[in-house]
Design an enzyme around this catalytic site. Sequence first.
Site, PDB file in Angstrom:
ATOM      1  N   SER A  10      13.677 -52.019 -22.503  1.00 43.03           N
ATOM      2  CA  SER A  10      13.865 -50.784 -23.270  1.00 43.03           C
ATOM      3  C   SER A  10      14.846 -49.876 -22.551  1.00 43.03           C
ATOM      4  O   SER A  10      14.588 -49.423 -21.430  1.00 43.03           O
ATOM      5  CB  SER A  10      12.530 -50.052 -23.436  1.00 43.03           C
ATOM      6  OG  SER A  10      12.778 -48.721 -23.860  1.00 43.03           O
ATOM      7  N   HIS A  35      15.745 -53.512 -26.455  1.00 45.80           N
ATOM      8  CA  HIS A  35      14.872 -52.615 -27.229  1.00 45.80           C
ATOM      9  C   HIS A  35      15.440 -51.200 -27.175  1.00 45.80           C
ATOM     10  O   HIS A  35      15.709 -50.663 -26.097  1.00 45.80           O
ATOM     11  CB  HIS A  35      13.463 -52.653 -26.624  1.00 45.80           C
ATOM     12  CG  HIS A  35      12.442 -51.881 -27.401  1.00 45.80           C
ATOM     13  ND1 HIS A  35      11.787 -52.398 -28.504  1.00 45.80           N
ATOM     14  CD2 HIS A  35      11.955 -50.620 -27.237  1.00 45.80           C
ATOM     15  CE1 HIS A  35      10.926 -51.500 -28.972  1.00 45.80           C
ATOM     16  NE2 HIS A  35      11.014 -50.409 -28.219  1.00 45.80           N
ATOM     17  N   ASP A  37      14.904 -47.258 -28.457  1.00 44.84           N
ATOM     18  CA  ASP A  37      13.920 -46.303 -28.954  1.00 44.84           C
ATOM     19  C   ASP A  37      14.602 -45.096 -29.586  1.00 44.84           C
ATOM     20  O   ASP A  37      15.237 -44.299 -28.895  1.00 44.84           O
ATOM     21  CB  ASP A  37      13.026 -45.844 -27.796  1.00 44.84           C
ATOM     22  CG  ASP A  37      12.096 -46.952 -27.330  1.00 44.84           C
ATOM     23  OD1 ASP A  37      11.355 -47.488 -28.180  1.00 44.84           O
ATOM     24  OD2 ASP A  37      12.123 -47.295 -26.130  1.00 44.84           O
ATOM     25  N   MET A  39      14.042 -41.617 -31.365  1.00 49.14           N
ATOM     26  CA  MET A  39      12.995 -40.592 -31.491  1.00 49.14           C
ATOM     27  C   MET A  39      13.595 -39.323 -32.087  1.00 49.14           C
ATOM     28  O   MET A  39      14.674 -38.893 -31.671  1.00 49.14           O
ATOM     29  CB  MET A  39      12.414 -40.268 -30.114  1.00 49.14           C
ATOM     30  CG  MET A  39      11.865 -41.488 -29.383  1.00 49.14           C
ATOM     31  SD  MET A  39      10.990 -41.009 -27.890  1.00 49.14           S
ATOM     32  CE  MET A  39      10.664 -42.622 -27.157  1.00 49.14           C
ATOM     33  N   HIS A  68      13.529 -49.604 -32.563  1.00 50.35           N
ATOM     34  CA  HIS A  68      12.194 -49.041 -32.811  1.00 50.35           C
ATOM     35  C   HIS A  68      12.368 -47.608 -33.293  1.00 50.35           C
ATOM     36  O   HIS A  68      12.723 -46.728 -32.505  1.00 50.35           O
ATOM     37  CB  HIS A  68      11.408 -49.125 -31.482  1.00 50.35           C
ATOM     38  CG  HIS A  68      10.046 -48.532 -31.521  1.00 50.35           C
ATOM     39  ND1 HIS A  68       9.300 -48.343 -30.370  1.00 50.35           N
ATOM     40  CD2 HIS A  68       9.273 -48.086 -32.552  1.00 50.35           C
ATOM     41  CE1 HIS A  68       8.126 -47.811 -30.697  1.00 50.35           C
ATOM     42  NE2 HIS A  68       8.089 -47.630 -32.001  1.00 50.35           N
ATOM     43  N   MET A  70      11.093 -44.249 -34.220  1.00 56.28           N
ATOM     44  CA  MET A  70       9.983 -43.296 -34.130  1.00 56.28           C
ATOM     45  C   MET A  70      10.436 -42.025 -34.813  1.00 56.28           C
ATOM     46  O   MET A  70      10.830 -41.039 -34.161  1.00 56.28           O
ATOM     47  CB  MET A  70       9.608 -43.064 -32.663  1.00 56.28           C
ATOM     48  CG  MET A  70       8.823 -44.225 -32.068  1.00 56.28           C
ATOM     49  SD  MET A  70       8.876 -44.266 -30.276  1.00 56.28           S
ATOM     50  CE  MET A  70      10.426 -45.129 -30.040  1.00 56.28           C
ATOM     51  N   MET A 139       1.748 -50.752 -30.351  1.00 58.52           N
ATOM     52  CA  MET A 139       1.980 -49.805 -29.252  1.00 58.52           C
ATOM     53  C   MET A 139       0.791 -49.858 -28.295  1.00 58.52           C
ATOM     54  O   MET A 139      -0.364 -49.767 -28.713  1.00 58.52           O
ATOM     55  CB  MET A 139       2.120 -48.365 -29.777  1.00 58.52           C
ATOM     56  CG  MET A 139       3.367 -48.075 -30.585  1.00 58.52           C
ATOM     57  SD  MET A 139       4.923 -48.543 -29.789  1.00 58.52           S
ATOM     58  CE  MET A 139       4.884 -47.548 -28.285  1.00 58.52           C
ATOM     59  N   PHE A 145       7.432 -41.526 -24.737  1.00 57.77           N
ATOM     60  CA  PHE A 145       7.957 -41.511 -23.378  1.00 57.77           C
ATOM     61  C   PHE A 145       7.803 -42.872 -22.704  1.00 57.77           C
ATOM     62  O   PHE A 145       6.860 -43.601 -23.003  1.00 57.77           O
ATOM     63  CB  PHE A 145       7.223 -40.453 -22.533  1.00 57.77           C
ATOM     64  CG  PHE A 145       7.261 -39.092 -23.164  1.00 57.77           C
ATOM     65  CD1 PHE A 145       8.360 -38.255 -22.978  1.00 57.77           C
ATOM     66  CD2 PHE A 145       6.234 -38.678 -23.993  1.00 57.77           C
ATOM     67  CE1 PHE A 145       8.419 -37.016 -23.607  1.00 57.77           C
ATOM     68  CE2 PHE A 145       6.284 -37.428 -24.627  1.00 57.77           C
ATOM     69  CZ  PHE A 145       7.379 -36.596 -24.437  1.00 57.77           C
ATOM     70  N   ASP A 178       4.422 -52.887 -26.722  1.00 58.91           N
ATOM     71  CA  ASP A 178       5.343 -51.877 -26.186  1.00 58.91           C
ATOM     72  C   ASP A 178       4.575 -50.766 -25.487  1.00 58.91           C
ATOM     73  O   ASP A 178       3.804 -50.047 -26.130  1.00 58.91           O
ATOM     74  CB  ASP A 178       6.157 -51.310 -27.360  1.00 58.91           C
ATOM     75  CG  ASP A 178       7.228 -50.309 -26.942  1.00 58.91           C
ATOM     76  OD1 ASP A 178       7.416 -50.078 -25.737  1.00 58.91           O
ATOM     77  OD2 ASP A 178       7.881 -49.759 -27.860  1.00 58.91           O
ATOM     78  N   GLY A 179       4.813 -50.618 -24.173  1.00 61.91           N
ATOM     79  CA  GLY A 179       4.248 -49.504 -23.423  1.00 61.91           C
ATOM     80  C   GLY A 179       3.397 -49.957 -22.251  1.00 61.91           C
ATOM     81  O   GLY A 179       2.428 -50.685 -22.415  1.00 61.91           O
ATOM     82  N   GLY A 180       3.822 -49.560 -21.047  1.00 60.91           N
ATOM     83  CA  GLY A 180       3.026 -49.863 -19.858  1.00 60.91           C
ATOM     84  C   GLY A 180       2.992 -51.329 -19.498  1.00 60.91           C
ATOM     85  O   GLY A 180       2.054 -51.789 -18.821  1.00 60.91           O
TER      86      GLY A 180
END
Length: 217
Positions: A10, A35, A37, A39, A68, A70, A139, A145, A178-180
């Site tokens: 990302s 990826h 993002d 936003m 993606h 958002m 997610m 973030f 997606d995330g962490g």
Amino acid sequence: MTNRVRIAPSILSADFGRLADEVRAVEAAGADSVHIDVMDGRFVPNITIGPVVIEAVRRATTLPLDVHLMMVEPEKYIDDFVKAGASILTVHQEACPHLHRTLQQIRAAGAKPSVVLNPGTSLGTIDEVLGEVSQVLLMSVNPGFGGQAFIAATVDKVRRLRATLDGRGLQHVDIEVDGGINPTTAKLVVAAGANVLVAGNAVFKSADYRAAISALR
Ligand code: DX5
Ligand code: ZN
């Protein structure tokens, strides 16, 4: 899944002052897609980039661009994002009152349709559109973030989604998380049935992009 796990770095965690170089570096390091993002400061409490930056990324790599969105009312901008170079276009279920139509619009525009759920949204909300998508993104943080902690409940959500897809003859649908994502959480979601992993900090904040990408597979 017998397919190899695919890694989508990302760019949210990249150095935007050297964006083209960062994209070329992850391509050289073995990334499978990039990826991106988007936003809007309304659907999520952060503002990032739009189609002009995606065009610049498109020029820097031949990898598929996994975009993606958002944002609220994504249906208004689908053609713009596909023209800018999106290969896969992901919209939030929570932002689409006419989700089925929006996914068809993405396919008609020439990109692969993908739908994403926030951690608090249940799988049942996309039951009626599973036959319309190339990918489901789950997610594993609340979006907005990079660098947030993985939400452990995602693992069981992945498992349930994979079982539903298998049961309905939709094995070809990718499950992206997606995330962490880091080497530990990657193992958990892959064992549960995910086959595409987004990774921001785990790749771009590492000293060696190739080693970081391999450690996630
Ligand atoms: C979060 C974004 C993610 C983010 C992931 O809203 O959708 O793609 O970049 O970053 P990490 O991998 O650092 O959690
Ligand atoms: Zn994302």
